[in-house]
Design a protein around this motif. Structure first.
Motif, PDB file in Angstrom:
ATOM      1  N   CYS A 107       0.813  -1.218   0.000  1.00 23.37           N
ATOM      2  CA  CYS A 107       0.000   0.000   0.000  1.00 23.37           C
ATOM      3  C   CYS A 107       0.847   1.268   0.000  1.00 23.37           C
ATOM      4  O   CYS A 107       0.441   2.293  -0.563  1.00 23.37           O
ATOM      5  CB  CYS A 107      -0.942   0.001   1.200  1.00 23.37           C
ATOM      6  SG  CYS A 107      -2.250  -1.260   1.105  1.00 23.37           S
ATOM      7  N   ASN A 124      -7.901  -3.067  -0.446  1.00 23.61           N
ATOM      8  CA  ASN A 124      -8.356  -2.015   0.441  1.00 23.61           C
ATOM      9  C   ASN A 124      -7.283  -1.798   1.504  1.00 23.61           C
ATOM     10  O   ASN A 124      -7.043  -2.653   2.361  1.00 23.61           O
ATOM     11  CB  ASN A 124      -9.684  -2.412   1.090  1.00 23.61           C
ATOM     12  CG  ASN A 124     -10.330  -1.269   1.843  1.00 23.61           C
ATOM     13  OD1 ASN A 124      -9.656  -0.403   2.382  1.00 23.61           O
ATOM     14  ND2 ASN A 124     -11.662  -1.281   1.899  1.00 23.61           N
ATOM     15  N   CYS A 125      -6.622  -0.648   1.420  1.00 21.04           N
ATOM     16  CA  CYS A 125      -5.512  -0.361   2.333  1.00 21.04           C
ATOM     17  C   CYS A 125      -5.974   0.314   3.622  1.00 21.04           C
ATOM     18  O   CYS A 125      -5.147   0.644   4.479  1.00 21.04           O
ATOM     19  CB  CYS A 125      -4.490   0.529   1.632  1.00 21.04           C
ATOM     20  SG  CYS A 125      -3.679  -0.266   0.218  1.00 21.04           S
ATOM     21  N   ALA A 156       1.819   2.779  -3.647  1.00 23.97           N
ATOM     22  CA  ALA A 156       0.819   3.155  -4.647  1.00 23.97           C
ATOM     23  C   ALA A 156       1.124   4.533  -5.233  1.00 23.97           C
ATOM     24  O   ALA A 156       1.399   5.489  -4.516  1.00 23.97           O
ATOM     25  CB  ALA A 156      -0.572   3.144  -4.032  1.00 23.97           C
ATOM     26  N   ALA A 216       0.017   7.954  -7.062  1.00 17.05           N
ATOM     27  CA  ALA A 216      -1.192   8.781  -7.062  1.00 17.05           C
ATOM     28  C   ALA A 216      -1.645   9.097  -8.481  1.00 17.05           C
ATOM     29  O   ALA A 216      -0.835   9.376  -9.368  1.00 17.05           O
ATOM     30  CB  ALA A 216      -0.933  10.072  -6.302  1.00 17.05           C
ATOM     31  N   TRP A 224       0.952  -0.400  -8.624  1.00 16.30           N
ATOM     32  CA  TRP A 224      -0.280  -0.074  -7.905  1.00 16.30           C
ATOM     33  C   TRP A 224      -0.574   1.424  -8.038  1.00 16.30           C
ATOM     34  O   TRP A 224       0.337   2.248  -7.990  1.00 16.30           O
ATOM     35  CB  TRP A 224      -0.162  -0.449  -6.436  1.00 16.30           C
ATOM     36  CG  TRP A 224      -0.207  -1.921  -6.148  1.00 16.30           C
ATOM     37  CD1 TRP A 224       0.844  -2.750  -5.923  1.00 16.30           C
ATOM     38  CD2 TRP A 224      -1.390  -2.733  -6.054  1.00 16.30           C
ATOM     39  NE1 TRP A 224       0.412  -4.031  -5.699  1.00 16.30           N
ATOM     40  CE2 TRP A 224      -0.973  -4.055  -5.774  1.00 16.30           C
ATOM     41  CE3 TRP A 224      -2.748  -2.476  -6.200  1.00 16.30           C
ATOM     42  CZ2 TRP A 224      -1.862  -5.105  -5.625  1.00 16.30           C
ATOM     43  CZ3 TRP A 224      -3.641  -3.524  -6.044  1.00 16.30           C
ATOM     44  CH2 TRP A 224      -3.199  -4.827  -5.761  1.00 16.30           C
ATOM     45  N   SER A 225      -1.848   1.768  -8.173  1.00 16.65           N
ATOM     46  CA  SER A 225      -2.263   3.165  -8.309  1.00 16.65           C
ATOM     47  C   SER A 225      -3.451   3.443  -7.397  1.00 16.65           C
ATOM     48  O   SER A 225      -4.204   2.530  -7.044  1.00 16.65           O
ATOM     49  CB  SER A 225      -2.660   3.481  -9.760  1.00 16.65           C
ATOM     50  OG  SER A 225      -1.593   3.240 -10.650  1.00 16.65           O
ATOM     51  N   ARG A 226      -3.614   4.704  -7.014  1.00 15.40           N
ATOM     52  CA  ARG A 226      -4.764   5.120  -6.210  1.00 15.40           C
ATOM     53  C   ARG A 226      -5.225   6.494  -6.682  1.00 15.40           C
ATOM     54  O   ARG A 226      -4.430   7.310  -7.148  1.00 15.40           O
ATOM     55  CB  ARG A 226      -4.403   5.169  -4.725  1.00 15.40           C
ATOM     56  CG  ARG A 226      -3.359   6.216  -4.354  1.00 15.40           C
ATOM     57  CD  ARG A 226      -2.885   6.081  -2.923  1.00 15.40           C
ATOM     58  NE  ARG A 226      -1.925   7.127  -2.555  1.00 15.40           N
ATOM     59  CZ  ARG A 226      -2.214   8.189  -1.804  1.00 15.40           C
ATOM     60  NH1 ARG A 226      -3.445   8.338  -1.322  1.00 15.40           N
ATOM     61  NH2 ARG A 226      -1.298   9.087  -1.511  1.00 15.40           N
ATOM     62  N   ARG A 250     -11.939   6.674  -5.444  1.00 15.98           N
ATOM     63  CA  ARG A 250     -11.990   5.270  -5.844  1.00 15.98           C
ATOM     64  C   ARG A 250     -12.561   5.169  -7.251  1.00 15.98           C
ATOM     65  O   ARG A 250     -12.996   6.172  -7.829  1.00 15.98           O
ATOM     66  CB  ARG A 250     -12.875   4.486  -4.869  1.00 15.98           C
ATOM     67  CG  ARG A 250     -14.255   5.109  -4.693  1.00 15.98           C
ATOM     68  CD  ARG A 250     -15.155   4.335  -3.753  1.00 15.98           C
ATOM     69  NE  ARG A 250     -14.508   4.011  -2.494  1.00 15.98           N
ATOM     70  CZ  ARG A 250     -14.430   4.828  -1.451  1.00 15.98           C
ATOM     71  NH1 ARG A 250     -14.942   6.058  -1.545  1.00 15.98           N
ATOM     72  NH2 ARG A 250     -13.874   4.447  -0.349  1.00 15.98           N
ATOM     73  N   MET A 252      -6.415   0.772  -3.479  1.00 17.50           N
ATOM     74  CA  MET A 252      -5.461   0.852  -4.584  1.00 17.50           C
ATOM     75  C   MET A 252      -5.757  -0.241  -5.614  1.00 17.50           C
ATOM     76  O   MET A 252      -6.366  -1.267  -5.309  1.00 17.50           O
ATOM     77  CB  MET A 252      -4.018   0.747  -4.078  1.00 17.50           C
ATOM     78  CG  MET A 252      -3.616  -0.586  -3.500  1.00 17.50           C
ATOM     79  SD  MET A 252      -1.844  -0.584  -3.037  1.00 17.50           S
ATOM     80  CE  MET A 252      -1.619  -2.297  -2.551  1.00 17.50           C
ATOM     81  N   TYR A 253      -5.326   0.037  -6.845  1.00 17.44           N
ATOM     82  CA  TYR A 253      -5.658  -0.818  -7.981  1.00 17.44           C
ATOM     83  C   TYR A 253      -4.388  -1.103  -8.789  1.00 17.44           C
ATOM     84  O   TYR A 253      -3.610  -0.175  -9.079  1.00 17.44           O
ATOM     85  CB  TYR A 253      -6.677  -0.129  -8.890  1.00 17.44           C
ATOM     86  CG  TYR A 253      -7.883   0.415  -8.160  1.00 17.44           C
ATOM     87  CD1 TYR A 253      -9.062  -0.320  -8.077  1.00 17.44           C
ATOM     88  CD2 TYR A 253      -7.852   1.681  -7.563  1.00 17.44           C
ATOM     89  CE1 TYR A 253     -10.178   0.182  -7.415  1.00 17.44           C
ATOM     90  CE2 TYR A 253      -8.954   2.188  -6.896  1.00 17.44           C
ATOM     91  CZ  TYR A 253     -10.117   1.434  -6.824  1.00 17.44           C
ATOM     92  OH  TYR A 253     -11.213   1.939  -6.163  1.00 17.44           O
ATOM     93  N   ARG A 254      -4.201  -2.352  -9.146  1.00 18.32           N
ATOM     94  CA  ARG A 254      -3.104  -2.693 -10.059  1.00 18.32           C
ATOM     95  C   ARG A 254      -3.698  -2.701 -11.465  1.00 18.32           C
ATOM     96  O   ARG A 254      -4.408  -3.616 -11.863  1.00 18.32           O
ATOM     97  CB  ARG A 254      -2.490  -4.045  -9.723  1.00 18.32           C
ATOM     98  CG  ARG A 254      -1.326  -4.434 -10.619  1.00 18.32           C
ATOM     99  CD  ARG A 254      -0.681  -5.727 -10.152  1.00 18.32           C
ATOM    100  NE  ARG A 254       0.148  -5.508  -8.979  1.00 18.32           N
ATOM    101  CZ  ARG A 254       0.467  -6.455  -8.100  1.00 18.32           C
ATOM    102  NH1 ARG A 254      -0.025  -7.674  -8.233  1.00 18.32           N
ATOM    103  NH2 ARG A 254       1.255  -6.176  -7.088  1.00 18.32           N
TER     104      ARG A 254
END
Length: 338
Positions: free
Chosen positions: A219, A315-316, A222, A224, A251-253, A261, A321-323
């Motif tokens: 997490c 869910n951090c 990630a 931004a 990973w991105s958020r 989200r 976050m999403y790969r």
């Protein structure tokens, strides 16, 4: 007295003429001989079919008579998804795309610089031409006089220029005179997804990239995604594509004006600053679920899941976050929601 007739045969342009001596008695029986026209027409041995050669063709100009040529050549109109000057304006304007995104779309495309831009001469369609390839001086490579909002940072004059310059997070302030709020400015912007901001990017001091270092798993790594145009509610009209996302597996958020989200319902086509907006087709995981497999759908041609890609989600706690993989084509983009 013997009957005498004199017959003259003469070929005149393929015609047969008979001349009879009228002083003689014409015999009542005339034998007609078949005459053969021995005139030989001279015809060309080669028939040349006129052929149109494109100026860019480098091949031979002779085409064999047995070759079959198409009677119609159709050139598709293609919109360059990386063209950040393309702007959605009027939904009644139709442009034909090449597969796999053949459809109607509303765009206004900024005219390319004149082909002679850069020759040092100010000509038609140019505001300036300093003959160099620099985008940091008074005359960038568009041959338009440099101004705040053109996306080029003028050395010694502007601090930043993100084209919007609306003081959005990770963006630029109005007038191009200062950076907008961002991670590392020593100001905690919780609404923008910051969990901490110690004014540095030093790892191991408890705050790294504005994230606390006690987060689970990956997490804290990630990246931004702050672009305001990603938000479903955004009115930004620039057409963007996510082919330039971070490398596969990153990973991105979503942060700031981009949202918090991904939406879990299909946004309208042409929203999120793109043609085919991406949304999470599935539920968000709980923190205890760890990394889960999900699917992102892209809404296109009135199909809410016209394109789809597999992703990973975690869910951090403070954020999700999403790969995200590179989308299958353009212009597709991952969208955010508040």
């Amino acid at each position: 007295m013997a009957t005498r007739a004199i017959v003259f045969a003469h070929l005149i342009s393929g015609c047969f003429a008979v001349k009879i001596d009228t002083t003689d008695t014409l015999s009542t029986s005339i034998t007609t001989d078949t005459l053969t026209d021995t005139l030989t027409d001279t015809l060309p041995t080669t028939i040349t079919t006129p052929t149109t050669i494109e100026p860019t063709d480098t091949g031979p100009t002779t085409i064999e008579p047995t070759d079959t040529l198409p009677t119609t050549i159709t050139t598709p109109t293609t919109i360059d998804p990386t063209d950040t000057d393309a702007t959605i304006t009027d939904p009644t304007f139709t442009t034909i795309f090449t597969d796999p995104t053949v459809t109607s779309v509303t765009v206004t495309v900024t005219t390319e610089p004149p082909s002679d831009c850069g020759n040092g001469l100010v000509e038609d369609g140019e505001e300036c031409d300093d003959g160099n390839s620099s985008d940091t001086d008074e005359c960038p490579t568009t041959c338009k006089t440099a101004v705040c909002g053109d996306g080029f940072v003028r050395a010694g004059v502007e601090v930043c220029d993100d084209k919007l310059n609306d003081n959005s997070y990770e963006g630029c302030a109005p007038g191009c005179s200062a950076l907008g709020p961002r991670c590392g400015d020593n100001v905690l912007q919780a609404d923008e997804g910051e969990l901490c901001d110690d004014g540095n990017q030093t790892a191991g001091d408890g705050c790294n990239a504005c994230l606390t270092e006690n987060l689970p798993g990956e997490c804290g790594q990630a990246v931004a995604l702050p672009q305001p145009g990603r938000n479903v509610a955004s009115q930004v009209e620039e057409v963007e594509c996510d082919l330039d996302l971070p490398v596969e597996g990153q990973w991105s958020r979503f942060v700031g004006s981009a949202g918090k989200r991904m939406p879990t319902a299909a946004p309208p086509q042409f929203s999120c600053g793109t043609h085919a907006p991406g949304w999470l087709n599935g539920s968000e995981p709980a923190p205890a679920d760890g990394v889960v497999a999900r699917e992102v759908c892209f809404h296109w041609e009135d199909e809410t899941c016209h394109f789809k890609v597999p992703i990973a989600v975690q869910n951090c706690g403070p954020f999700i976050m999403y790969r995200l993989p590179t989308p299958p084509t353009c212009a597709l983009r991952y969208c955010g929601v508040d």
